[in-house]
Design an enzyme around this catalytic site. Structure first.
Site, mmCIF file in Angstrom:
data_model
loop_
_atom_site.group_PDB
_atom_site.id
_atom_site.type_symbol
_atom_site.label_atom_id
_atom_site.label_comp_id
_atom_site.label_asym_id
_atom_site.label_seq_id
_atom_site.Cartn_x
_atom_site.Cartn_y
_atom_site.Cartn_z
ATOM 1 N N GLU A 141 -7.879 -5.051 -0.054
ATOM 2 C CA GLU A 141 -8.438 -5.821 -1.169
ATOM 3 C C GLU A 141 -8.323 -7.328 -0.955
ATOM 4 O O GLU A 141 -9.120 -8.100 -1.485
ATOM 5 C CB GLU A 141 -7.772 -5.416 -2.483
ATOM 6 C CG GLU A 141 -7.927 -3.958 -2.835
ATOM 7 C CD GLU A 141 -9.376 -3.542 -3.018
ATOM 8 O OE1 GLU A 141 -10.274 -4.344 -2.747
ATOM 9 O OE2 GLU A 141 -9.595 -2.400 -3.421
ATOM 10 N N HIS A 191 0.852 -1.188 0.000
ATOM 11 C CA HIS A 191 0.000 0.000 0.000
ATOM 12 C C HIS A 191 0.881 1.229 0.000
ATOM 13 O O HIS A 191 1.930 1.231 0.646
ATOM 14 C CB HIS A 191 -0.920 0.019 1.234
ATOM 15 C CG HIS A 191 -2.067 0.947 1.077
ATOM 16 N ND1 HIS A 191 -1.973 2.292 1.368
ATOM 17 C CD2 HIS A 191 -3.324 0.736 0.630
ATOM 18 C CE1 HIS A 191 -3.136 2.861 1.114
ATOM 19 N NE2 HIS A 191 -3.975 1.953 0.661
#
Ligand code: ACO
Length: 370
Positions: free
Chosen positions: A307, A252
């Protein structure tokens, strides 16, 4: 001035909406921890928090739910547009087309009524399109059900199980807002020209559909389907990393520790699917991937992102794969609307600089070297 590829580390806006502490893995919506909101509040309450600045009291919540109910209906012209689109058009492209056509004369500054309209109607567009692709009759919205339960109802035609609503509600709350991600930034850039909310959300949908952003859960499912068994996990992941491919659902830009949304979603999904073979495989893939990423990408601090467990939630509620990214869009639209409303309150058009590096730009450097 420094050039920062991908604007990494650049503060582009000031916001009252959310704060992300990437070092400590904390996500706050207007002073409230997002993981606690996901456990204790329904999506509509969090939408109220984002749009109006506070959690609603009873009559405020009822009022917002009523407005959303009334705005869920699909206009006839949108139905006609969907029916005319080619069957193989991606669901995100369908959604993008419909949102851009939703209002003939949008307003500036954007209004809360427009935010309600967009947020309310996205699930109806998705359910209508999904069912029509499968030659199933359209299931109109059920006004007795809340936003998330109603979405599942319109997709299946059956009242959803409470456990499914609980995990999907957690997903919707946790993904409603997340600072200056690519899609939200897109929406604010468009709004900054005093365009309109519908254009801003249409642009954001375009940014959201890329595999590095909203498309990742599909990549996660495909990875887990290919791995198949616990025994195959390490070899499969090593092969990917040896080929310099990215592992979907990991890494991320902001979180350099566990993504708090991934942790919260892991907890809620575990309560539903703890003994499922699929969930056990996902846990094993997560542990192995983090170990291998530490080995292959030492020091990059790559952990599970939202996700990865979004895929687990979707699998647990049997959501069809073509709806993964669109469902993320259904929740995030509330955040986009909040950002566009905020941008309009204190607007300044975005106009960063570019650094010329084309022909001629090296002359000075070469001369100096020479
Ligand atoms: N698998 C393997 N290596 C990775 C991964 C990954 N998932 N993510 C980052 N890396 C590596 C990069 O190859 C790079 O290595 P290098 O220094 O040897 O070149 C290093 O870690 C830094 O990565 P960047 O790509 O520069 O990190 P960036 O902040 O630009 O990207 C992103 C963040 C796009 C999320 C990236 O981690 C990624 O592509 N992950 C996989 C896709 C994914 O899961 N996306 C969903 C994100 S969450 C969301 O959008 C809601």
């Amino acid at each position: 001035m420094d050039f920062r590829p991908g604007l990494e580390g650049v503060i582009a806006v000031q916001t009252n909406l959310s704060s992300i502490d990437g070092e400590n893995g904390r996500l706050i919506f207007r002073g409230y921890r997002a993981d606690e909101l996901a456990r204790k509040h329904v999506f509509e309450e969090v939408v109220h928090l984002l749009w109006y600045g506070g959690l609603p009291v009873k009559n405020e919540l009822e009022n917002l739910k009523k407005q959303l109910h009334e705005a869920r209906k699909l206009p006839e012209d949108i139905v006609r547009i969907i029916d005319e689109l080619p069957e193989d058009m991606e669901m995100m492209a369908v959604l993008r087309t419909c949102i851009s056509a939703l209002k003939a004369k949008p307003e500036w500054p954007p209004t809360l009524e427009e935010a309600v309209r967009i947020t309310a109607v996205i699930p109806t567009i998705l359910a209508y399109r999904y069912r029509s692709l499968h030659h199933l009759e359209f299931v109109p919205p059920n006004h007795q059900l809340d936003h998330v339960a109603n979405y599942l109802y319109m997709l299946t035609g059956k009242k959803p199980k409470d456990a499914h609503v609980r995990v999907m509600n957690a997903y919707f709350v946790l993904t409603a807002e997340h600072g200056m991600n690519a899609a939200t930034f897109t929406s604010r850039v468009i709004a900054s020209t005093e365009s309109d909310l519908f254009s801003a959300v249409t642009g954001a949908i375009g940014a959201m559909k890329g595999p590095l952003h909203g498309g990742a859960p599909t990549g996660v499912i495909s990875m887990l389907n290919k791995i198949e068994t616990v025994e195959d996990t390490e070899d499969w992941l090593r092969k990917k990393l040896n080929n310099k491919e990215k592992l979907m659902g990991f890494g991320h830009r902001v979180y350099k520790t566990n993504d708090p949304r991934a942790e919260a979603l892991r907890d809620v999904t575990e309560s539903l699917s703890a003994d499922d073979d699929w969930f056990l495989l996902a846990r094993h893939v997560e542990d192995t991937a983090i170990r291998l990423l530490e080995e292959y990408k030492s020091g990059r601090r790559l952990y599970t992102n939202v996700e990865f467990y979004a895929a687990a939630v979707f699998k647990a509620v049997d959501l069809p794969e073509i709806l993964y990214t669109p469902t993320f869009t259904a929740s995030r639209a509330a955040g986009w609307c909040a950002h566009v409303l905020e941008q309009a309150e204190n607007n300044r058009i975005f106009r960063p600089l570019s650094e010329y590096v084309g022909p001629g730009s090296m002359i000075k450097e070469n001369t100096q070297r020479g």
